[in-house]
Design a protein around this motif. Structure first.
Motif, PDB file in Angstrom:
ATOM      1  N   THR A 145       0.758  -1.052  -0.105  1.00 46.62           N
ATOM      2  CA  THR A 145      -0.172   0.108   0.041  1.00 46.62           C
ATOM      3  C   THR A 145       1.035   1.256  -0.005  1.00 46.62           C
ATOM      4  N   ASP A 146       0.838   1.896  -1.106  1.00 42.04           N
ATOM      5  CA  ASP A 146       1.797   3.188  -1.157  1.00 42.04           C
ATOM      6  C   ASP A 146       3.191   2.620  -1.018  1.00 42.04           C
ATOM      7  N   SER A 147       3.873   3.156   0.129  1.00 45.35           N
ATOM      8  CA  SER A 147       5.156   2.803   0.453  1.00 45.35           C
ATOM      9  C   SER A 147       5.296   1.950   1.778  1.00 45.35           C
ATOM     10  N   PHE A 148       4.038   1.320   1.938  1.00 46.31           N
ATOM     11  CA  PHE A 148       3.963   0.316   3.022  1.00 46.31           C
ATOM     12  C   PHE A 148       3.818  -1.046   2.817  1.00 46.31           C
ATOM     13  N   ILE A 149       4.428  -1.981   3.373  1.00 48.00           N
ATOM     14  CA  ILE A 149       4.253  -3.258   3.116  1.00 48.00           C
ATOM     15  C   ILE A 149       3.641  -4.029   4.440  1.00 48.00           C
ATOM     16  N   SER A 150       2.476  -4.759   4.158  1.00 52.39           N
ATOM     17  CA  SER A 150       1.889  -5.254   5.339  1.00 52.39           C
ATOM     18  C   SER A 150       1.827  -6.937   4.969  1.00 52.39           C
ATOM     19  N   TYR A 151       1.664  -7.561   6.218  1.00 52.40           N
ATOM     20  CA  TYR A 151       1.716  -9.196   6.034  1.00 52.40           C
ATOM     21  C   TYR A 151       0.313  -9.588   6.453  1.00 52.40           C
ATOM     22  N   GLY A 152      -0.431 -10.705   6.052  1.00 47.28           N
ATOM     23  CA  GLY A 152      -1.627 -11.004   6.041  1.00 47.28           C
ATOM     24  C   GLY A 152      -2.179 -12.169   5.255  1.00 47.28           C
ATOM     25  N   TYR A 153      -3.456 -12.263   5.286  1.00 53.99           N
ATOM     26  CA  TYR A 153      -4.144 -13.495   4.406  1.00 53.99           C
ATOM     27  C   TYR A 153      -5.225 -12.808   3.824  1.00 53.99           C
ATOM     28  N   LYS A 154      -5.341 -13.276   2.398  1.00 54.39           N
ATOM     29  CA  LYS A 154      -6.577 -13.080   1.466  1.00 54.39           C
ATOM     30  C   LYS A 154      -7.520 -14.380   1.562  1.00 54.39           C
ATOM     31  N   GLU A 155      -8.423 -14.200   1.079  1.00 51.13           N
ATOM     32  CA  GLU A 155      -9.502 -15.079   0.822  1.00 51.13           C
ATOM     33  C   GLU A 155      -9.733 -16.070   2.066  1.00 51.13           C
ATOM     34  N   GLU A 156      -8.870 -16.777   2.622  1.00 49.00           N
ATOM     35  CA  GLU A 156      -9.099 -17.698   3.700  1.00 49.00           C
ATOM     36  C   GLU A 156      -7.959 -17.946   4.360  1.00 49.00           C
ATOM     37  N   VAL A 157      -8.085 -18.520   5.763  1.00 50.48           N
ATOM     38  CA  VAL A 157      -6.935 -18.852   6.664  1.00 50.48           C
ATOM     39  C   VAL A 157      -7.586 -19.594   7.716  1.00 50.48           C
ATOM     40  N   VAL A 158      -6.576 -20.417   8.118  1.00 43.21           N
ATOM     41  CA  VAL A 158      -7.216 -20.987   9.469  1.00 43.21           C
ATOM     42  C   VAL A 158      -6.128 -21.007  10.373  1.00 43.21           C
ATOM     43  N   LEU A 159      -6.336 -20.766  11.732  1.00 42.06           N
ATOM     44  CA  LEU A 159      -5.138 -20.502  12.795  1.00 42.06           C
ATOM     45  C   LEU A 159      -5.662 -21.673  13.723  1.00 42.06           C
ATOM     46  N   PHE A 160      -4.630 -22.439  13.687  1.00 44.42           N
ATOM     47  CA  PHE A 160      -4.972 -23.908  14.454  1.00 44.42           C
ATOM     48  C   PHE A 160      -4.392 -23.428  15.929  1.00 44.42           C
ATOM     49  N   THR A 161      -4.784 -24.368  16.682  1.00 43.18           N
ATOM     50  CA  THR A 161      -4.629 -24.451  18.130  1.00 43.18           C
ATOM     51  C   THR A 161      -4.849 -25.686  18.585  1.00 43.18           C
ATOM     52  N   GLU A 162      -3.984 -26.331  19.352  1.00 42.98           N
ATOM     53  CA  GLU A 162      -4.009 -27.626  20.083  1.00 42.98           C
ATOM     54  C   GLU A 162      -4.942 -27.565  21.512  1.00 42.98           C
ATOM     55  N   LEU A 163      -6.102 -27.936  21.296  1.00 40.37           N
ATOM     56  CA  LEU A 163      -6.969 -28.181  22.750  1.00 40.37           C
ATOM     57  C   LEU A 163      -6.411 -29.548  23.411  1.00 40.37           C
ATOM     58  N   LYS A 164      -6.367 -29.456  24.692  1.00 41.19           N
ATOM     59  CA  LYS A 164      -6.062 -30.391  25.501  1.00 41.19           C
ATOM     60  C   LYS A 164      -7.232 -30.663  26.645  1.00 41.19           C
ATOM     61  N   ALA A 165      -7.654 -32.062  26.738  1.00 43.41           N
ATOM     62  CA  ALA A 165      -8.757 -32.402  27.750  1.00 43.41           C
ATOM     63  C   ALA A 165      -7.878 -32.824  29.004  1.00 43.41           C
ATOM     64  N   PRO A 166      -8.700 -32.714  30.016  1.00 44.10           N
ATOM     65  CA  PRO A 166      -7.854 -33.256  31.428  1.00 44.10           C
ATOM     66  C   PRO A 166      -7.975 -34.599  31.357  1.00 44.10           C
ATOM     67  N   ASP A 167      -7.405 -35.068  32.302  1.00 45.63           N
ATOM     68  CA  ASP A 167      -7.401 -36.574  32.295  1.00 45.63           C
ATOM     69  C   ASP A 167      -8.690 -37.227  32.884  1.00 45.63           C
ATOM     70  N   ASP A 168      -9.350 -36.539  33.589  1.00 45.28           N
ATOM     71  CA  ASP A 168     -10.636 -36.761  34.461  1.00 45.28           C
ATOM     72  C   ASP A 168     -11.913 -36.389  33.583  1.00 45.28           C
ATOM     73  N   ALA A 169     -11.669 -36.058  32.124  1.00 49.68           N
ATOM     74  CA  ALA A 169     -12.759 -35.693  31.448  1.00 49.68           C
ATOM     75  C   ALA A 169     -13.852 -36.829  31.234  1.00 49.68           C
ATOM     76  N   GLU A 170     -15.035 -36.476  31.384  1.00 55.07           N
ATOM     77  CA  GLU A 170     -16.159 -37.510  31.594  1.00 55.07           C
ATOM     78  C   GLU A 170     -16.457 -38.139  29.878  1.00 55.07           C
ATOM     79  N   THR A 171     -16.424 -39.434  29.964  1.00 53.93           N
ATOM     80  CA  THR A 171     -16.603 -40.144  28.887  1.00 53.93           C
ATOM     81  C   THR A 171     -17.874 -40.064  28.387  1.00 53.93           C
ATOM     82  N   GLY A 172     -18.323 -39.774  27.199  1.00 53.75           N
ATOM     83  CA  GLY A 172     -19.866 -39.582  26.808  1.00 53.75           C
ATOM     84  C   GLY A 172     -20.261 -38.104  27.134  1.00 53.75           C
ATOM     85  N   SER A 173     -19.606 -37.315  27.795  1.00 54.84           N
ATOM     86  CA  SER A 173     -20.061 -35.761  27.901  1.00 54.84           C
ATOM     87  C   SER A 173     -19.548 -34.927  26.891  1.00 54.84           C
ATOM     88  N   GLU A 174     -20.507 -33.845  26.742  1.00 50.53           N
ATOM     89  CA  GLU A 174     -20.191 -32.769  25.641  1.00 50.53           C
ATOM     90  C   GLU A 174     -19.574 -31.763  26.365  1.00 50.53           C
TER      91      GLU A 174
END
Length: 329
Positions: A145-174
């Motif tokens: 843009t003019d004399s500036f440079i920017s960094y980013g994403y067009k159209e689409e991007v997915v920003l990942f994150t790893e989610l961790k469940a606790p050891d005592d998470a209840e099976t069958g629950s939401e």
């Protein structure tokens, strides 16, 4: 020569003034949007909502399918939560992501927006015991843009994150997931936006399969994540307005310097719009960057992404993570 030097100094001062003015404008826009939203008067930052419902019924859960709703297609940015699998196991991890889909020509910003802009922000809100790792940023594109440079994403991007469940998470629950996302989307003008996203995942005893409908999406953006190269040694020197990176690895010696770009992860350390110099050496690669005029202290380390448009080797890898620690040698 003296007159030319004076003109050069004036040009630098004008560049810095315009850059500072742009930054202040961006911050002012965001403050105005938030203030207006709180006061319910004047301009209000767009609020987009998205609901992701995983494993709505037992049959859907077993099939690994899910339904989700996103904001209206006519919005400039459509935000949604996506997950690689339909469930998580107790003590296990789940790869989740914030998917942003931009209208044609519009873009949002990387974690270092460059000369102008504001980084996209994601804040996960999880039940007690659940944790979210750091955001994983695909390598960005460059926007001029003019004399500036920017960094980013067009159209689409997915920003990942790893989610961790606790050891005592209840099976069958939401488990209820939610995330607050803010961005600045730009084209000819810039508009701040935010989204409050929600979703649910089920806790199962056995590790769930990858959701087939999302396999291609996750594979695409996983391949765009910078990788850590075993054995790469990186140091940085700080001298006379320049930062020099020394990257030691045999795999760098065959690089075509015309294909290289270094993206500094932190804002305000190097000048995004300045020319970068790359040199193949007997130890690997030497990179010369212009130090930001806004930093008046010595750097201790430089984090960033080294992008090679031609790829590193034949495995499709194009971006590597770099952490260069300051060295006085």
């Amino acid at each position: 020569m003296k007159q030319a030097a004076v003109y050069g100094e004036l040009a630098d001062i004008n560049y810095l003034y315009m850059k500072l003015k742009t930054k202040l404008f961006m911050v002012t826009v965001m403050i105005a949007a938030v203030t207006a939203s709180v006061l319910s008067a004047g301009f209000t930052a767009p609020v987009y909502s998205s609901s992701l419902n995983l494993a709505v019924t037992d049959s859907i859960a077993e099939a690994g399918g899910f339904f989700f709703q996103t904001s209206d297609d006519e919005e400039l940015v459509r935000a949604s939560i996506v997950t690689e699998a339909a469930a998580v196991t107790p003590g296990g991890t789940l790869l989740a992501g914030i998917r942003l889909q931009m209208e044609d020509g519009w873009y949002v910003y990387w974690k270092n927006p460059g000369d102008s802009g504001i980084p996209t922000s994601v804040s996960w809100n999880l039940p007690e015991g659940y944790t979210a790792g750091d955001l994983m940023w695909p390598w960005p594109g460059i926007f001029y843009t003019d004399s500036f440079i920017s960094y980013g994403y067009k159209e689409e991007v997915v920003l990942f994150t790893e989610l961790k469940a606790p050891d005592d998470a209840e099976t069958g629950s939401e488990v209820a997931l939610s995330a607050s996302v803010t961005w600045l989307v730009c084209k000819d003008i810039c508009i701040p936006g935010r989204a409050e996203l929600t979703g649910n995942v089920r806790v199962t005893e056995n590790r769930p399969a990858v959701v087939s409908e999302k396999r291609e999406l996750f594979d695409t953006y996983r391949e765009r994540l910078p990788v850590t190269v075993p054995g790469l040694e990186a140091t940085a020197t700080d001298d006379a307005g320049t930062i020099v990176l020394h990257l030691k690895h045999d795999g760098l010696k065959n690089a075509d310097v015309n294909n290289l770009v270094f993206y500094c992860s932190e804002e305000g350390i190097v000048e995004s719009g300045a020319e970068q110099y790359f040199e193949v050496t007997d130890y690997g690669l030497r990179i010369v960057l212009r130090k930001s005029a806004f930093i008046n202290t010595d750097i201790t380390k430089v984090n960033g992404v080294l992008y090679n448009a031609g790829g590193w080797g034949g495995n499709g890898m194009k971006a590597i993570s770099v952490t260069a620690v300051r060295s006085d040698n």
